[in-house]
Structure formats: structure tokens, C-alpha cells
Design an enzyme around this catalytic site. Sequence first.
Site, PDB file in Angstrom:
ATOM      1  N   LYS A 227     -10.667  -6.279  10.113  1.00 20.44           N
ATOM      2  CA  LYS A 227      -9.696  -5.606  10.983  1.00 20.44           C
ATOM      3  C   LYS A 227      -9.530  -6.362  12.296  1.00 20.44           C
ATOM      4  CE  LYS A 227      -8.157  -2.176   8.563  1.00 20.44           C
ATOM      5  NZ  LYS A 227      -6.801  -2.297   7.995  1.00 20.44           N
TER       6      LYS A 227
ATOM      7  N   TYR B 266     -16.022  -4.115   7.194  1.00 21.93           N
ATOM      8  CA  TYR B 266     -14.687  -3.594   7.492  1.00 21.93           C
ATOM      9  C   TYR B 266     -14.151  -4.074   8.835  1.00 21.93           C
ATOM     10  CZ  TYR B 266     -10.958  -0.113   8.074  1.00 21.93           C
ATOM     11  OH  TYR B 266      -9.741   0.499   8.273  1.00 21.93           O
TER      12      TYR B 266
ATOM     13  N   LEU C 210      -2.406  -7.463  -4.142  1.00 23.93           N
ATOM     14  CA  LEU C 210      -2.096  -8.208  -2.918  1.00 23.93           C
ATOM     15  C   LEU C 210      -3.286  -8.899  -2.267  1.00 23.93           C
ATOM     16  CD1 LEU C 210       0.447  -5.630  -1.510  1.00 23.93           C
ATOM     17  CD2 LEU C 210       0.949  -7.790  -2.658  1.00 23.93           C
TER      18      LEU C 210
ATOM     19  N   GLY D 259       0.855  -1.191   0.000  1.00 25.48           N
ATOM     20  CA  GLY D 259       0.000   0.000   0.000  1.00 25.48           C
ATOM     21  C   GLY D 259       0.888   1.237   0.000  1.00 25.48           C
TER      22      GLY D 259
ATOM     23  N   SER E 218       1.958   3.266  -2.219  1.00 27.89           N
ATOM     24  CA  SER E 218       1.895   4.312  -3.233  1.00 27.89           C
ATOM     25  C   SER E 218       1.022   5.487  -2.814  1.00 27.89           C
ATOM     26  CB  SER E 218       1.348   3.744  -4.547  1.00 27.89           C
ATOM     27  OG  SER E 218      -0.007   3.357  -4.361  1.00 27.89           O
ATOM     28  N   SER E 219       0.322   5.356  -1.706  1.00 24.53           N
ATOM     29  CA  SER E 219      -0.525   6.481  -1.275  1.00 24.53           C
ATOM     30  C   SER E 219      -0.828   6.385   0.208  1.00 24.53           C
ATOM     31  CB  SER E 219      -1.835   6.488  -2.068  1.00 24.53           C
ATOM     32  OG  SER E 219      -2.611   5.371  -1.701  1.00 24.53           O
ATOM     33  N   GLY E 220      -1.416   7.439   0.739  1.00 22.60           N
ATOM     34  CA  GLY E 220      -1.894   7.429   2.124  1.00 22.60           C
ATOM     35  C   GLY E 220      -0.833   7.066   3.149  1.00 22.60           C
TER      36      GLY E 220
ATOM     37  N   ARG F 227      -1.116  -1.726  -6.400  1.00 21.59           N
ATOM     38  CA  ARG F 227      -1.632  -2.205  -7.688  1.00 21.59           C
ATOM     39  C   ARG F 227      -1.384  -1.220  -8.824  1.00 21.59           C
ATOM     40  NH1 ARG F 227      -7.694  -3.925  -6.737  1.00 21.59           N
ATOM     41  NH2 ARG F 227      -7.338  -2.022  -5.581  1.00 21.59           N
TER      42      ARG F 227
END
Lengths: 322, 339
Positions: free
Chosen positions: B196, B192, B98, B43, B45-47, B68
Site C-alpha cells: 500500500k 499489506y 490482474l 475489482g 465485482s464486489s466491495g 477474476r
Amino acid sequence: MLGRLWAKSWDPKGKHCYVTGGSSGLGLAVAKLLVLKGAHVSIVSRNAQRLESAMKELETVRTSPNQILKSYSYDLITATGAREALDAVCEPHQRRNPDAIFMLAGSCHPRFFIEETEETMKTQMDQTYWVQAWTALEASKRMVRDKSKGKIVFHSAYIGYITLVGYAAYGPGRMAIRALADTLRQEFLLYDIDIHIAFPGTMYTPGYDIENATKPKITLKIEETDPGVTGDQYAKGLLRGVQSGDFHISPDLLGNIFRASMRGVAPSSNFFVDSLWNFIGWVGLPIWRMTVDSTVKGHRKEHEEYLSNKGFYSSSNKSFSQ
Amino acid sequence: MLQYLGLENGVITLILSTLVLALWKMWPTKKWDPRGQFCYVTGGSSGLGLAVAIALTKRGAHVTIVARNEERLAKALAELEKTRQSSNQILRSYSFSLTDADASHAALEAASKDHGNKYPDTVFMCAGAARPGFFVEEDAKSMQKGMDNTYWIQAYTALAYTKQLVRSQTSGKLVFTCSILGYMSLIGYSTYSPGKHALRGLAESLRSELILYNSSVHIMFSGNIDSPGYVEENRTKPKITLEIESTDKPTAPDVLAKELINGVQRGDFHIAPDMLSNIIRSSTTGATPHHNVLLDVLYALIGWIGLPLWRRGVDSTVLKHRKEHKDYLATRGFFKSTD
């Protein structure tokens, strides 16, 4: 909290109760208890043979000729299976939704994480989470659409509160179903549907033998002093919890300590008693954990030999699926 | 006389041990240093993932980011290059999906090629997404996707990484990123919070199991993150959920990245980046190791009174929402549907 002392206890008599996993173990025990208390009971599981012998047992505790006792063979790990099972179950009741759904289907397959594969992890999630989530989804949609009142009873396990070595695939599923129940408890305040979730520990059922077949030796060792109960014993506590309106149901000492220590935001039936359990857990659980950690540490050499004998160190880097 | 001495010693011991307990874990001991380490960030590439990757690059680590979207990866890699500290740092990006087990394995394999086939020293699993909604409006696809984007997207990486660590008999570190919704749940998060919570279950089992291998695991529980993912999530979030969350300001990813790295350096198993997550953490401890015991008792006491009050308030808000919700479902044709 005080209001609950005078709240009327939920009575299964004359109600239609749908029990998944109802052909053996805890499911069968709960089904029998419900029949004894005068409910109409439908049981669903996969194995037709087990369903047949389960029905015979249910018939022996029938209290009235009016009780509708039925069994159906479906695999509930898909949304389609859950839907078709519900269709079948509602049919003899003029397509009316069950008054209570006890989702007790599932199984446990512990092993070391590094011996898991994509397939075994998915199967374990199917057998802890999806086997209940799909039924909950299908039932909820119908009950809300038809504006029916009812109860949905989930089940998790001690491992849904506190987990340890050997349960890397099972623990997640048991915690996930706890999260779903917690979400729905709040969300279903929008509707007239009650949510309950039970947390059994060791139960001497056919499922327990299946579980121990793959369980790592170290896990067995850590658990060897755990007290266990029969399915019938636990079923009584479970039903009592549902009748009293408890959200998280944990009718035993360890269950209460675990539940109270993991309480978070979940409502409790008795704030003061739970605070006591919480305090006991606050002191006792770290001691338990440190002891377990020490046992695991002492197991390193034996574990290395175990992996070596299984050819783990020489297995190809490429063979992800083994 | 002897008795008196004994009592005095007892009191001194009590005071000393209380002090030790109070001071224990109050300062980061800076044992873990990313400098020169091969860090793998999913993850990335951002955030949050990008913020973690940048923070690690600034601290001199070799960083490989995996996600992705190739375009976002290219932009992210350019940002990492801007914070490069030395020409020796190996900064790479790879595009893999992933939520797929084989792809998660292949991604690690690809990344290891840049390091002489050695697997990462630390794996930061920051990939994930949320799509809140009402349970009765979910379907098989959205439920599966929810579990894929919360649980499997990290679990498959953890599986491939741990197997290789043990096979090669090297030690490593797994860092999961979770959410306060891994401790408790809220209306609208039925696709969600299960995933988690499942991550918490995995991390807890692994903490126990990794004792066999001298590797370690950490898991961070953050609230809402001020990221593109959060903007996306809010587009479909139920109004009532937005209303309940309105008092929580989302945290900037770089702030969380710093908390994450500090937590790893302190050796915290559960990393709680702010007051709220610490209160909730201490109210749902179970057998999870404490941080500073006295602080945790304080957090737990606040939670003991505060959380039930908060929950009652939220429940009350939900109850008041019944009619509006019924109208909402009616306008969406829910009561007419036959499936």
C-alpha cells in the site's frame, strides 16, 4: 524522550555484525566502520571479485587478531538466497544469530514510467524491497525462535519519503521497505529485536554512477543542486543513529526535514526538534514541489521530441514488453 | 501618511488572502463528470469496486468491470444493469487475473474493443486484498502474494494504461485505491502495508511525471471497508490487531464510492474520505499537495498531538501482549521448527 539522554549507547565491539551489500558503497563503508569499532563483521554480496577487494580493505582496519572477518557470495533477492547466506554467516559463530544485521544491498535504476516493463519494475522492487525483506524474514524467524536479542537495520532513501518524476519503479520499493520497518518496529515490541531504518540522499558511490546511467535528464536537472556525501561520511551518521537508538535515521538537514514532514505515526527521538523540522518542511516543501512541477511542465516539448526520437509513438500497441 | 496607507493595504491583503486560502477548495467545483465517459473499474465485482461501478453507472458513465471470478462478475453486471440510466450506456464485464502483467494489459485491450479500440477515459483500480498475520509466521509465498494483491494488482494496470495514453497522445485519469495503511503501519500488516505504501510511491511519482502528458492521477486512502474482503481478512487476522482496530467501524462501500467520486471531482490528489484519514494525511504530507491549507493545518495540529498519543497506547497494548504471544507461538510449534 528524556530517558534516552542517559540510555547506554549500543557498542559494536565484540558483536557479530552482518552487512549485506558489504562489498561496495555504503555497505563497505559501514562494514569498515564496524571493524574499526571492534566488531566481528561478515559481508555478503553477489560479486566475488568485489568481495575479495572489500575483504582486503576490512583487513587494513582490523583492530584485534580476534576479530572474525568473513565474506560470502550470495544473491539475496530470493528467500532461499537469504536463508543460505544467513546459514553461512552464522557458521563461524557456533550457529549463533548475528547481533546486528545491516541490510545495505540494493540499487537504483530510474527511468520514465512509460519506459518501464514488467521486468524492469520487478527488478527494481527486488533491488529495493525484496533484497532486504527476505533477509529480515529469515533473520527474524531465527532470532525469535532462538529468543536472541539483536538489531535489524533497514535502509531506504530520501525517495522513500518524497518522490518525483523518474522514480515510479524505485519510489514504491523505497516506500514499501519503510512500511515494513514501521510494521516491524511495533510488532517486534513482542520480542527483543530493535528495528532501525536509514534514509540516505545523494551518495557518491559506485551505485550513484549506475543510477545516473538511466536517470532521465529532467530528473538530473531537478536534482542538480542536491548536496551529496561520500559513503564513509554517511556511514558515520548511520552508525551514530543506530548507537543512539534512533528508529528512522536521517543524519542530515534534508533528511530530517523530509522525515519530520512524513512522520505520520512513527516515533521520533526528539519531539520538539522534529516539530521544528516539520514546520520548515510544511512551508518549504510545497514551494519546492511547485518549482519542480513548473520545471517538469516546461520540459513537455523536449520530452515529446525525446519520445518521438525513440520511436515511442509508432511502437505497436501490442508490444507491452517494450 | 504614505506609510499608514501602506500598512492598511498590507493588512487588507493579508485578510483577503487568508479568506481566499480558507475558502479555497471548500466546495467541489464539479469539473470532472462521469456522464458519457468510458470508466474502467478493476475489482469491480464486489466491495468498493462494485460500489464505484454502480455509482458511476448511476451518473451515466459507460462502465466496464474487471475481476477474476466469472460468477461474481455476472452477478455484479446484473446489478449495474439495474441502475442503468440510458440505453446508450455500455456496461460490460471481463474476467482477468490482474496480478499478472500481460493479463492486465489484455484486460484493457478487451475492454477497449467495446469502444472502437479507444482506451478508458478513467481507470479506477479497486482490486486488492489483505491477509494480515505475524511476520515470523509468513513465508515466501505469503509475502509475494501480499505484494501481488496490494501493489502489482494495480501497478500493472497503471503501466499498461499510461503507456497507451502516451502512445495515442490522449489524456486520461488514473485512480488508485489505497488505505490508511499506505500512510502508516500497524502490527500484523507486514504483507499489506508495504504494498500500500508502494502504491503511494507510484501515485506520487506519477503525479509529477504525468505533468508531461496532461493526464492526472488520484489515490484514495480509506480505513476498513465493510465488504466481503474485510470478512475474509478478519478470519486470519491476529487477535491483537483485531483488538487495536476494534474501535474503528468499517465504512460502507457505497459511502466510500461517493467520497471517491467527489474527491476526483474536486481534483484532490490524495482523497481522504473521513476525519481520521484526513488527520493522518496531514501528518504525513511530505511534498504532497494540500487540500484546503487552513483545514490541513488544523488536521495536522490534531495529528501532531493525537497520533503520538495513539501510538504510545498501541505500543503499550503490544508490550502487554508479549506473554500471550509467546504462548501462541509455542502452541503453534514455532520454537520447535528448524526452518
